[in-house]
Design an enzyme around this catalytic site. Sequence first.
Site, short mmCIF file in Angstrom:
data_model
loop_
_atom_site.label_atom_id
_atom_site.label_comp_id
_atom_site.label_asym_id
_atom_site.label_seq_id
_atom_site.Cartn_x
_atom_site.Cartn_y
_atom_site.Cartn_z
N CYS A 1 0.84 -1.20 0.00
CA CYS A 1 0.00 0.00 0.00
C CYS A 1 0.88 1.26 0.00
CB CYS A 1 -0.98 -0.04 1.18
SG CYS A 1 -2.33 1.16 1.02
N GLU B 1 -2.34 -9.01 3.27
CA GLU B 1 -2.67 -9.51 4.62
C GLU B 1 -4.15 -9.34 4.96
OE1 GLU B 1 -1.46 -6.64 3.90
OE2 GLU B 1 -2.04 -5.11 5.36
N HIS C 1 -3.73 -4.96 -0.15
CA HIS C 1 -3.25 -5.49 1.12
C HIS C 1 -3.32 -7.02 1.11
CE1 HIS C 1 -2.94 -1.79 3.59
NE2 HIS C 1 -3.81 -1.32 2.71
#
Lengths: 198, 278
Positions: free
Chosen positions: A77, A179, A177
């Site tokens: 990001c 994650e 993202h």
Amino acid sequence: MIAIIDYGSGNLRSIANAFRRIGADARVTSDPQILAAADALVLPGVGAFGSAMAKLEDLRETLLGNIRDGKPFLGICLGLQVLLSESQESPGVQGLDLIPGRVIRIPPGNKVPHMGWNQLVIVKDSQLLEGAEDEYFYFVHSYYAEPSTDVVVARTDYGVEMTAAIESDNIHATQFHPEKSGEAGLDVLRNFVEIIRA
Amino acid sequence: MAIEMLAKRIIPCLDCDLQVPNGRVVKGVEFKQIRYAGDPVELATRYYEDGADEIVFLDITASHERRETMTHVIEATTENVFVPICVGGGIRKPEDYVKMLKAGADKCSTNTAAIKNPELINEASDLVGSQACVVAIDAKRRYIDNPRESDERFIIEVDDGYCWYECSIYGGREFTGIDAVKWAMECQDRGAGEILLTSMDRDGTKMGYDIPLTRTMSENLDIPVIASGGVGEPEHIYEAFTDGKADAALAASIFHFNEYPVPVVKEYLRSRGVPIRL
């Protein structure tokens, strides 16, 4: 060991949890010695370009040295955006300038932030994104990178086509993202771990 | 390769009672009657595995004393759940945002605290970014006889007349006189990144979302709108995305009691042409 760089920005716990989930040894740290000893670096980031660069100031040389030495690097990001030369978000602030180009605001006509799940348009072979075709990834950002060199490996379509991932030698970075992108995101992190081992 | 546009998000909401150890998920009907649905961490993990696009935890007890319990719920959840997490209830100060984000949440939602102190939205969005600042609005229909009666209120035509929408605080126990649409626009200007819009008239009724309200919000805002309150079947979510122009749909009981599991809802929406992550 993968060092997740703690510079007072971003959701570090989620990234550490995601690496733990895939069985990788990851550590959250801001210690230059640990960063130098790590096999790979991960730069997360949520917030504004200018404040991120200010917080990175002390680690700037360590970071640049390690990346230039060829250590595998993953930016996420804002951790992608700070690789560029500059950003419209914070005029006058110099980025890490590892990737020539600039970061620009998502044009009007779309809801901003771009928040939610989008598919990728893979534009170049990428080990990081192996298996990512047709999968959805979670994005949340108001600016996107426009590199001036040929480093974009994936774009995403949000009315305007935006950079979703870049790769240049040992530098890997995603606007989305991994994650927070479910199992597809964990697969991207697994690919990064494979890149480190190679 | 065909690329779809931004997927519409399906968001299970866990209303949490944190007055017991580890908390428990409850479901109220029209903000009152309570049923128990299970353990917050277990439910969140199940929804993640089912393909939920995001998960919202609302602390319905909303008390500062329970904040540690919520922190532990978030920490335990994010060990196994890799989609965005939003936390609401009892978020009153910019430090509360930081604390929840450190625990692993991605966003915090405020209602009462933002209405009592709108500067909180500016301060929090400066500190943690707009993307982490959700404003929750609980809106109640106020019917009027003459649609030209009021200038400072956003008058909306609904199936049985004209109304404006009033913001409620303290979980529906107090009304403010504030126009919900105007308030949402102010929140956006102050830096909110998203509006979580609950219809108090529809919440718990299973009659479907308040579509005129949802559409009016979505058309007047440049930030995403999450429709909430009233879903009873997958078609209601379809209506929220199409007629209501919502970016995301939040639901609780249809998921908790397994009436319509997340994959069933998502398959249905996909079959009707809605861009959905499967």
